[in-house]
Design an enzyme around this catalytic site. Structure first.
Site, short mmCIF file in Angstrom:
data_model
loop_
_atom_site.label_atom_id
_atom_site.label_comp_id
_atom_site.label_asym_id
_atom_site.label_seq_id
_atom_site.Cartn_x
_atom_site.Cartn_y
_atom_site.Cartn_z
N ALA A 101 0.84 -1.19 0.00
CA ALA A 101 0.00 0.00 0.00
C ALA A 101 0.88 1.24 0.00
O ALA A 101 2.03 1.19 0.43
CB ALA A 101 -0.88 -0.02 1.24
N GLY B 141 0.94 -5.20 0.97
CA GLY B 141 -0.14 -5.34 -0.01
C GLY B 141 0.35 -6.01 -1.29
O GLY B 141 -0.42 -6.68 -1.98
N GLU C 75 0.17 -9.50 -0.70
CA GLU C 75 -1.26 -9.89 -0.65
C GLU C 75 -1.85 -10.00 -2.06
O GLU C 75 -2.71 -10.84 -2.32
CB GLU C 75 -2.04 -8.88 0.20
CG GLU C 75 -1.66 -9.01 1.67
CD GLU C 75 -2.30 -7.95 2.55
OE1 GLU C 75 -1.99 -6.76 2.31
OE2 GLU C 75 -3.10 -8.28 3.43
N GLU D 5 3.85 -5.36 7.60
CA GLU D 5 2.90 -4.38 8.16
C GLU D 5 3.11 -4.11 9.64
O GLU D 5 2.97 -2.97 10.10
CB GLU D 5 1.45 -4.84 7.92
CG GLU D 5 0.95 -4.63 6.50
CD GLU D 5 1.28 -5.79 5.55
OE1 GLU D 5 2.15 -6.62 5.90
OE2 GLU D 5 0.67 -5.85 4.47
C1 HSC Z 1 0.60 -2.38 3.37
O1 HSC Z 1 0.97 -2.81 2.31
C2 HSC Z 1 -0.75 -2.67 3.95
C3 HSC Z 1 -1.45 -3.75 3.19
O2 HSC Z 1 -1.78 -4.80 4.05
C4 HSC Z 1 -2.66 -3.25 2.44
C5 HSC Z 1 -3.71 -2.73 3.33
C6 HSC Z 1 -4.99 -2.42 2.63
C7 HSC Z 1 -5.93 -1.57 3.45
C8 HSC Z 1 -7.16 -2.27 3.89
C9 HSC Z 1 -8.11 -1.39 4.64
C10 HSC Z 1 -9.16 -2.16 5.37
N1 HSC Z 1 4.45 3.59 0.46
O3 HSC Z 1 13.11 2.64 0.86
P1 HSC Z 1 13.52 3.39 -0.36
C11 HSC Z 1 9.09 5.39 -0.79
S1 HSC Z 1 1.61 -1.36 4.28
C12 HSC Z 1 4.85 4.83 0.21
O4 HSC Z 1 14.47 4.51 -0.23
P2 HSC Z 1 14.87 1.06 -1.36
C13 HSC Z 1 10.16 5.81 0.20
O5 HSC Z 1 9.62 6.63 1.21
C14 HSC Z 1 3.09 -1.29 3.33
N2 HSC Z 1 6.11 5.17 -0.09
O6 HSC Z 1 14.04 2.39 -1.51
C15 HSC Z 1 11.14 6.52 -0.70
O7 HSC Z 1 10.62 7.82 -0.94
P3 HSC Z 1 11.61 9.07 -1.13
C16 HSC Z 1 3.90 -2.50 3.52
C17 HSC Z 1 7.01 4.19 -0.11
O8 HSC Z 1 15.14 0.60 -2.73
C18 HSC Z 1 11.06 5.73 -2.01
O9 HSC Z 1 9.79 5.06 -1.96
N3 HSC Z 1 5.15 -2.36 2.78
C19 HSC Z 1 6.67 2.86 0.17
O10 HSC Z 1 15.99 1.25 -0.41
C20 HSC Z 1 12.15 4.71 -2.17
O11 HSC Z 1 12.16 3.88 -1.03
C21 HSC Z 1 6.29 -1.95 3.34
O12 HSC Z 1 6.36 -1.74 4.53
C22 HSC Z 1 5.31 2.57 0.46
N4 HSC Z 1 4.89 1.31 0.69
O13 HSC Z 1 13.87 0.02 -0.65
C23 HSC Z 1 7.46 -1.81 2.42
N5 HSC Z 1 7.79 2.10 0.08
O14 HSC Z 1 12.48 8.72 -2.30
C24 HSC Z 1 8.11 -0.48 2.62
C25 HSC Z 1 8.79 2.93 -0.25
O15 HSC Z 1 10.69 10.21 -1.36
N6 HSC Z 1 9.19 -0.20 1.68
N7 HSC Z 1 8.33 4.20 -0.38
O16 HSC Z 1 12.37 9.18 0.16
C26 HSC Z 1 10.42 -0.77 1.79
O17 HSC Z 1 10.65 -1.62 2.61
C27 HSC Z 1 11.49 -0.27 0.86
O18 HSC Z 1 11.08 0.98 0.37
C28 HSC Z 1 11.80 -1.19 -0.35
C29 HSC Z 1 12.74 -0.45 -1.32
C30 HSC Z 1 12.49 -2.46 0.17
C31 HSC Z 1 10.56 -1.55 -1.07
#
Ligand code: HSC
Length: 701
Positions: free
Chosen positions: A62, A103, A106, A126
């Site tokens: 997400a 997500g 998922e 998450e």
């Molecule tokens: C989720 O998915 C919830 C789900 O269950 C869905 C829920 C649905 C709702 C239901 C309602 C009832 N979002 O880290 P980097 C940005 S929760 C936004 O430097 P890397 C980051 O801030 C999510 N932005 O790159 C940065 O921005 P900047 C679960 C995100 O290559 C840029 O992207 N997922 C983002 O070193 C580059 O990122 C996670 O927790 C996101 N999801 O690493 C994964 N992810 O350039 C989180 C990144 O402006 N992400 N950004 O500073 C990571 O772990 C790392 O970013 C990666 C890449 C390993 C993907």
């Protein structure tokens, strides 16, 4: 633009998530995903569907920045879109490369089959954001793989390698070649074989096994309790998985959705999401644009083969950097090298490192007593004795020996970088790289910009931090820099508290209860009380004339109590054990000091202990911010999260202060100042922001 591309190749529709940089499932992507899925499902010429990601990865989940904000009108939620896809009659195959996280994982779980590229990672992180998987993850994964493994994946948040995910049954095929081609081939075979969709929601084998194990969830909760102390999300995730085992898929989705909504609005999730973004924000440095040329460090020198130097050398070697470690004392070098090797052995014995990896890393570390062996390195990191004369002499020599483009960095925690730089003819290539002990474990690197440090130097050390898997934060020069300067404010007050009526165990209990891994006294014993003692003796700034100073810590050291290493410090320790036990000798020393100082001991409440320890630290943070030593309040928080164990679910001291409200902090500080004087004067910036009803997050210099 955030979208999902659609293409049909020979009867197979390919939906490619396209939302750089991480293909986040924001509103635009969800809308396009639904529309394109329906297009493929409705097209009779399409027999199967492949879901892929554009660019570096499949999908990182997400869009975290959207949480807590209303979704644009008419945009679909992720969960129903995935349910629709899973229920569909045409087989859907996920083609995973890079990462499938949150997500993103998922989406893959709602597909009927999953093909992944070797080296890619799959996980549900998450809980690290204070939430649970909210698009079916807590219901599908335990139906697909062993329930205990699913619990581990969901509650740890740690991603798995594609190979491990395949071994557990979460991935069907791991391929070396292009994953999209492989997924298309996989889909073709499904069509040719007439294989029907295999829906996670319909699998029952693993949950039937789990149902027979009545102790499973109770035992699991017990096993995770300590590691997840104070956290809400991991336990909520276990509850949802338990529902998956005992109730229908539909009921499970409903409970998962409700739990997600409750958690996403919680203070913990807000703090943890904040922590995610500030770590990335810290990489943006004033005056050093992103495109500043920085070189890649391939060879490094480390000076000093003690605990710090050894830890730094290990961190460098782990990042693939060749290290020459210098200690002019042959015996010290031998001892230090032996410790490095012993620590590697211990990591292998604990299963944290393979023998091959160990050998590779050890092969990168060479010891020397000859400074000339550092001639060709890209950077020298000095971790020698904390003495200005020693360092100036050393930097002067290094400057003459080490190749002219190299950076000369110091791990000093107290000394003026500019004075050290002035001992060289390359002050623009001198910088601070302040590591935290144990340096091979602690992720913070407080990088210190000297007055003359060049942009290239700063960009290079930040790049090096990233390469080493550390979190680099750039700060300015002052005594103690950001972290230790605030730490002094915190430990000073904890010492005053015990003079006034508390005991070390009272203070430690409150701080531990707040969420730190240890209180200040237990930390002191771990680090060694003699270390702080030496720093206090060497730095008059820590005991200025006319200001209150607590002599208790010094007295303990003078009694030979140096902490855990002597089995006696603020606490006593039984031989070979690390449990701190209150000690009557310490209590008597404290009572004696209170008496000598004419302090009438009183009962001190837990609230006062917490405020006295944390608010002066925050107050010092305000001074640091106003002086421009830290570029932004959130950088201070990153430092405290990664260097000092500030509970991540509270965001960091400055975020915590904003949550409480600066007016309250200011009022308490003013009262404390009236009562105790000197060290507790409210910071001008705190006063100003509190007066305007603002927070530290609003402050920009
Ligand atoms: C989720 O998915 C919830 C789900 O269950 C869905 C829920 C649905 C709702 C239901 C309602 C009832 N979002 O880290 P980097 C940005 S929760 C936004 O430097 P890397 C980051 O801030 C999510 N932005 O790159 C940065 O921005 P900047 C679960 C995100 O290559 C840029 O992207 N997922 C983002 O070193 C580059 O990122 C996670 O927790 C996101 N999801 O690493 C994964 N992810 O350039 C989180 C990144 O402006 N992400 N950004 O500073 C990571 O772990 C790392 O970013 C990666 C890449 C390993 C993907």
């Amino acid at each position: 633009m955030a979208t999902v591309n659609y293409e049909v190749r020979d009867g197979i529709a390919i939906l490619t998530l396209d939302n750089p940089p991480v293909n986040g499932l924001g509103a635009g992507v969800r809308t396009a995903f639904k529309a394109n899925y329906e297009k493929g499902a409705a097209d009779d010429a399409v027999k199967a569907i492949v879901i892929a990601g554009a660019g570096r990865m499949f999908c990182a989940g997400a869009d975290i920045a959207e949480f807590g904000k209303p979704a644009p009108k008419g945009t679909p939620a992720l969960q129903p879109v995935l349910d629709q896809m899973e229920a569909g009659a045409k087989p859907v195959v996920a083609a995973i490369h890079g990462v499938a996280l949150g997500g993103g994982a998922e989406v893959a779980l709602a597909c009927h089959f999953r093909v992944a590229q070797k080296g890619s990672r799959f996980g549900l992180p998450e809980v690290t954001l204070g939430i649970i998987p909210g698009a079916g993850g807590t219901q599908r994964l335990p139906r697909l793989i062993d329930v205990k493994e699913a619990l581990t994946i969901i509650t740890s948040g740690r991603p798995l390698s594609a190979d491990k995910a395949k071994a557990l049954g979460a991935i069907d095929e791991v391929v070396e070649d292009d994953v999209l081609d492989a997924a298309i081939a996989f889909a073709r075979k499904l069509i040719a074989d007439g294989t029907k969709p295999r829906r996670c929601s319909e699998q029952t084998a693993s949950i039937e096994v789990a149902r027979k194990n009545s102790a499973l969830f109770g035992d699991f909760r017990k096993s995770m309790a300590r590691r997840n102390r104070g956290l809400e999300a991991p336990f909520a995730a276990v509850d949802c998985v338990e529902v998956a085992v005992n109730k229908s898929f539909e009921d499970g989705l409903k409970i998962e959705r409700e739990t997600f909504k409750k958690l996403v609005a919680s203070d913990q999730s807000k703090a943890l999401r904040y922590a995610f973004f500030i770590e990335r924000e810290a990489t943006k440095i004033d005056g050093v644009p992103k495109d500043t040329p920085a070189f890649d460090v391939e060879e490094a020198g480390v000076i000093g083969c003690g605990t710090m130097g050894g830890g730094i050398a290990r961190s460098l070697a782990s990042a693939g950097i060749a290290v020459t470690i210098l200690d002019t004392d042959e015996a010290a070098l031998k001892r230090g090298m032996k410790t490095i090797f012993d620590n590697y052995d211990a990591s292998v014995a604990k299963g944290r490192l393979s023998k091959d990896d160990m050998e590779e890393r050890i092969g990168r570390i060479n010891g020397t007593t000859e400074m000339h062996d550092l001639e060709d390195v890209d950077i020298v990191i000095e971790a020698a004795f904390e003495d200005m004369a020693v360092k100036k002499d050393l930097f002067g020599k290094l400057d003459k020996i080490v190749q002219p483009d190299a950076i000369l960095a110091t791990n000093t925690s107290t000394l003026d970088i500019d004075e050290i730089a002035a001992a060289t003819n390359r002050p623009e290539q001198v910088v601070g790289t302040h590591f935290f002990s144990p340096a091979n474990v602690m992720r913070l690197m407080e990088n210190v910009r000297g007055e003359k440090s060049s942009k290239k130097t700063l960009a290079t050390v930040m790049k090096l931090s990233k390469k080493m898997g550390k979190v680099g934060v750039m700060v300015g020069v002052c005594f103690g820099f950001v972290g230790n300067r605030m730490l002094y404010a915190y430990s000073r007050q904890s010492n005053f508290l015990i003079e006034e009526g508390a005991l070390p165990q009272d203070v430690d209990k409150v701080i531990y209860g707040f969420g730190f891994p240890m209180g200040p006294f237990a930390v002191g014993d771990l680090a060694g009380l003699d270390i702080g003692y030496a720093i206090r003796k060497a730095n008059p700034a820590l005991r200025p004339e006319g200001k209150r100073y607590s002599p208790i810590a010094d007295r303990l050291v003078e009694l030979g109590r140096k902490g855990q290493k002597t089995n006696a410090g603020w606490y006593r320790y039984e031989e070979g054990k690390r449990t701190p036990l209150p000690d009557p000798v310490v209590e008597q020393t404290i009572l004696d000091v209170s008496k000598e100082l004419g302090i009438e001991r009183r009962k001190i409440s837990e609230e006062e202990i917490l405020q006295r320890c944390l608010y002066p630290m925050i107050n010092e943070g305000a001074n640091i911010l106003e002086e421009g030593i830290a570029q932004r309040a959130s950088d201070i928080d990153v430092i405290w999260l990664y260097g000092y164990g500030f509970p991540r679910f509270r965001g960091g001291p400055m975020f915590y202060a904003d949550q409480i409200g600066l007016k309250k902090i200011y009022d308490v500080m003013s009262k404390l100042y009236d009562t105790h004087g000197d060290w507790l004067e409210p910071a001008p910036l705190l006063k100003e922001l509190a007066g305007k009803g603002k927070g530290f997050a609003d402050y920009a210099k």
